[in-house]
Motif scaffolding. Structure first.
Motif, PDB file in Angstrom:
ATOM      1  N   VAL B 123       0.828  -1.213   0.000  1.00  0.00           N
ATOM      2  CA  VAL B 123       0.000   0.000   0.000  1.00  0.00           C
ATOM      3  C   VAL B 123       0.862   1.262   0.000  1.00  0.00           C
ATOM      4  N   TYR B 125       0.660   5.212   0.212  1.00  0.00           N
ATOM      5  CA  TYR B 125      -0.265   6.256   0.656  1.00  0.00           C
ATOM      6  C   TYR B 125       0.045   7.543  -0.118  1.00  0.00           C
ATOM      7  N   LEU B 148       0.270   0.931   8.391  1.00  0.00           N
ATOM      8  CA  LEU B 148       0.210   0.017   7.248  1.00  0.00           C
ATOM      9  C   LEU B 148       0.835   0.595   5.984  1.00  0.00           C
ATOM     10  N   LEU B 149       1.434   1.752   6.100  1.00  0.00           N
ATOM     11  CA  LEU B 149       2.067   2.382   4.934  1.00  0.00           C
ATOM     12  C   LEU B 149       3.318   1.588   4.512  1.00  0.00           C
ATOM     13  N   ASP B 150       3.347   1.130   3.273  1.00  0.00           N
ATOM     14  CA  ASP B 150       4.537   0.458   2.729  1.00  0.00           C
ATOM     15  C   ASP B 150       5.394   1.426   1.935  1.00  0.00           C
ATOM     16  N   SER B 350     -10.903   0.117  -2.882  1.00  0.00           N
ATOM     17  CA  SER B 350      -9.942  -0.801  -2.274  1.00  0.00           C
ATOM     18  C   SER B 350     -10.379  -2.257  -2.450  1.00  0.00           C
ATOM     19  N   THR B 354      -8.258  -4.875  -4.710  1.00  0.00           N
ATOM     20  CA  THR B 354      -7.543  -5.932  -3.985  1.00  0.00           C
ATOM     21  C   THR B 354      -7.942  -7.321  -4.464  1.00  0.00           C
ATOM     22  N   ASN B 359      -2.162  -4.082  -6.274  1.00  0.00           N
ATOM     23  CA  ASN B 359      -1.712  -3.423  -5.053  1.00  0.00           C
ATOM     24  C   ASN B 359      -2.447  -2.098  -4.977  1.00  0.00           C
ATOM     25  N   ARG B 380      -5.732   5.239   5.186  1.00  0.00           N
ATOM     26  CA  ARG B 380      -5.703   4.202   6.227  1.00  0.00           C
ATOM     27  C   ARG B 380      -6.886   3.245   6.034  1.00  0.00           C
ATOM     28  N   ALA B 383      -6.220   0.881   3.239  1.00  0.00           N
ATOM     29  CA  ALA B 383      -5.192  -0.102   3.591  1.00  0.00           C
ATOM     30  C   ALA B 383      -5.769  -1.177   4.507  1.00  0.00           C
ATOM     31  N   HIS B 387      -6.045  -5.119   3.428  1.00  0.00           N
ATOM     32  CA  HIS B 387      -5.474  -6.221   4.209  1.00  0.00           C
ATOM     33  C   HIS B 387      -6.564  -7.216   4.598  1.00  0.00           C
TER      34      HIS B 387
END
Lengths: 211, 458
Positions: B123, B125, B148-150, B350, B354, B359, B380, B383, B387
């Motif tokens: 994810v 942001y 959860l920020l990648d 989302s 997903t 992604n 958020r 994300a 998930h």
């Protein structure tokens, strides 16, 4: 089906070559050209309405506008002869410096030309001075700028500044549009108008041309 | 590796010469319409998340044919760049299916996902809008605080030292520096010095993007970059310069493309084919390691309408099923922060993305145009939902049912959406934290989504 009806249908279908052939044919007939122009105008409005409702899409709209322009080119001498030529206004349009995107401008051009406006299309990546010089050279009524990026939006304010600097601000209306633009911003940079889409852009142009 | 970078440079100078209008109107537009008919691709409004493998495969076949037959137009050389089927197949075969991005403890795997994959999406942001210069660090901090920020594609700067950032002007170089350095500072302050950046969004020109490549204070080889192209199937020398620089500097190149629903691609079917074909343009012409997709609605500038969710789902499935390319799905909503509608739109985007194998790159509110109107809360939400959807192994059929329920809550407001609040109204700017009122709203809607069947992991 009469030749006028066939011509109207060819315009609506975006059949440029067929429309040109039929337009040449009606020149040889005893046709009421005032009624023909009204019929073609109604046909373009119908295609425009369908595009606004997304019953047809940009390719169909461009096809119809191209066919309409070709017909007008063919019958123009006859319209002049009969005193029917109507000049609605001239618009210089393009994307500002650094902006390589044209789709918004192309849609607006299609809608305006389909509604009888004369367009000077500058394409993309134009400096403020290019817009102003083109407006002066072509004796335009309106300068329309389509910006698709936040970093190219300042180009609209620069056109206003150049017009002021040359002392010709009151001779041209400046209008703007494009995905990241909005009314408050247009007011801030000194534009005379802003529209969220090409159809409302047409209404804006019609309004400005009346004033 | 970059895919035959030197060949692309050569082809862009030697391909057949053509007028731009001819390329668009005589080649691209009719070919898309022909392929929609040939492959019998049909938009189904009842199923914004279709569970139809055959449809996805047909869209892939049409997209590959489109890329091979139409090519890509270079606006500077007025030449068309063509590739053979062998070259395309070689590029697809040799492309990695995952990348280790970022550095140290903050490094993450950014990889290909399958349809209904139980691995959570990577994810990124990003609000994708401009903010006041004086609040820029606060906003970067607010995003980087998100667990959860990648990766992050930071908020966008509109001004540098009070000057408007204008494409090609030196203020764009300055704005780029400010952007990169503030982001780097914010990442260190929150304890994520190696987090993956996709930067920098405050600039467009090739010079400005190249200007910020610096492993110490700027954009590192472990970060991501973008070659953005909106006009259909076009490139130009500035884009090719960026592509070459990113590969030779060593960054992860991203291909940023948005097929326009209602534009040259026509309806939903053509838009899905074109967005799928953009993956080949990104991989082969712009040398990219990942594809960032943001198809959007011509009138609304968003991709959370029924037609666009179908487009998002279909091209994501086409790529997920037929390639091992890395793709992400960039959300553009109509409503603004602090509105229930924005959360419903975010959830729909989302979920559709997903389960379809994408992604996430979330979330640009307010039709991507209203200054300061974007917060980390909607990202958020996306994300957490992404998930949850992956972990619970949600099927496309289940996703379709929930997305239809969400659409019923907002689709009548798309034409005139609520603009909501600014970051400065929703967040305590000094602390980079949301006000309690907006957190309460967040948890209320999260509970609503849980009632609809989303099994949140926490």
């Amino acid at each position: 089906m009469s030749s006028v009806e066939k011509l109207t249908q060819a315009v609506m279908n975006g059949e440029v070559e067929e429309a040109e052939k039929l337009a040449n044919a009606v020149l040889e007939e005893d046709v009421d050209f005032k009624a023909l122009i009204e019929k073609l105008g109604d046909a373009m409005s119908e295609v425009g309405d369908k595009f606004e409702k997304f019953e047809v899409f940009l390719p169909e709209m461009i096809g119809a506008a191209d066919a309409m322009m070709k017909v007008m080119e063919v019958i123009q001498p006859k319209l002049q002869e009969q005193g029917l030529e109507e000049k609605k206004g001239k618009v210089v349009m393009g994307a500002p410096a650094g902006d390589m995107h044209e789709i918004g401008k192309d849609i607006f051009k299609t809608i305006l030309s389909g509604n009888g406006y004369e367009i000077v299309d500058l394409g993309y990546d134009n400096s403020a001075l290019t817009f102003v010089n083109a407006a002066v050279e072509n004796k335009a009524d309106i300068i329309a700028i389509s910006a698709l990026m936040t970093t190219t939006m300042p180009g609209v304010g620069e056109v206003v500044e150049v017009l002021q600097n040359k002392g010709v601000r009151d001779q041209y209306k400046v209008i703007a549009g494009g995905a990241p633009t909005y009314q408050e911003w247009a007011d801030e940079v000194g534009a005379d108008g802003w529209a969220p889409d090409a159809f409302q852009g047409l209404q804006l142009v019609e309004r400005l041309m009346k004033n | 590796m970059a895919y035959r970078l030197w060949q692309v440079m050569e082809k862009s100078k030697t391909g057949p010469i053509m007028e731009e209008k001819e390329f668009l109107q005589k080649h691209l537009v009719p070919k898309i319409a022909e392929l929609v008919k040939k492959y019998n691709i049909k938009y189904d409004p009842k199923n914004p998340v279709p569970a139809d493998d055959e449809l996805a495969d047909k869209v892939w076949a049409a997209a590959k044919e489109l890329f091979l037959e139409v090519g890509v137009y270079n606006q500077d050389t007025n030449r068309v760049i063509y590739f053979t089927e062998d070259e395309v197949n070689e590029a697809l075969y040799s492309a990695p299916s995952e990348h280790l991005v970022g550095e140290g403890k903050d490094a993450r795997i950014f990889g290909h996902r399958k349809v209904e994959d139980e691995r959570p999406p990577f994810v990124i942001y990003s609000p994708d809008i401009t903010y006041d210069e004086q609040d820029f660090l606060s906003i970067c901090l607010a995003y980087l605080k998100e667990p959860l920020l990648d990766g992050i594609c930071a908020p966008v700067l509109e001004q540098y030292m009070g000057m408007k950032i204008t494409s090609g002007h030196p203020a764009e170089l300055g704005g780029c520096l400010h952007h990169a350095m503030s982001l780097r500072e914010a990442a260190r302050l929150v304890g994520r010095p190696g987090v993956f950046f996709v930067a920098v969004g405050s600039a467009e020109s090739d010079a400005a993007q190249i200007h910020v490549s610096d492993p110490a204070w700027g954009i590192r080889p472990s970060d991501g970059r973008l070659v953005g192209s909106i006009t259909e199937f076009m490139t130009n020398n500035a884009m090719l310069n960026k592509a070459a620089h990113y590969q030779q500097y060593g960054s992860f190149g991203g291909s940023l493309t948005g097929a326009i629903f209602g534009g040259y691609a026509g309806g939903a079917e053509g838009t899905a084919i074109l967005e799928t074909a953009y993956h080949l343009k990104g991989l082969i012409v712009h040398q990219c390691q990942y594809q960032q997709n943001f198809p959007f609605h011509l009138k609304h500038g968003s991709n959370t309408t029924r037609e666009l969710l179908w487009v998002v789902s279909v091209y994501s499935q086409a790529i997920a099923r037929n390639t091992h390319l890395v793709q992400d799905s960039n959300g553009f909503a109509n409503a603004g922060p602090g509105t229930d509608m924005l959360y419903y739109e975010s959830a729909a985007h989302s979920i559709a993305s997903t389960v379809s194998g994408a992604n996430l790159w979330e979330m640009a509110p307010c039709q991507n145009k209203h200054h300061n109107r974007g917060t980390p809360l909607e990202a958020r939400f996306c994300a957490e939902i992404g998930h949850a959807v992956a972990r619970q192994k949600m099927s496309r059929e289940e996703a379709n049912e929930i997305v239809n329920k969400l659409l019923a809550k907002y689709e009548d407001q798309v034409a005139d959406p609520p603009l909501g609040k600014t970051y400065q109204e929703v967040y305590d700017v000094l602390r980079s934290e949301p006000h309690q009122e907006y957190l309460d709203q967040y948890y209320r809607i999260k509970e609503e989504l849980a009632q609809m069947g989303i099994k949140f992991p926490f």
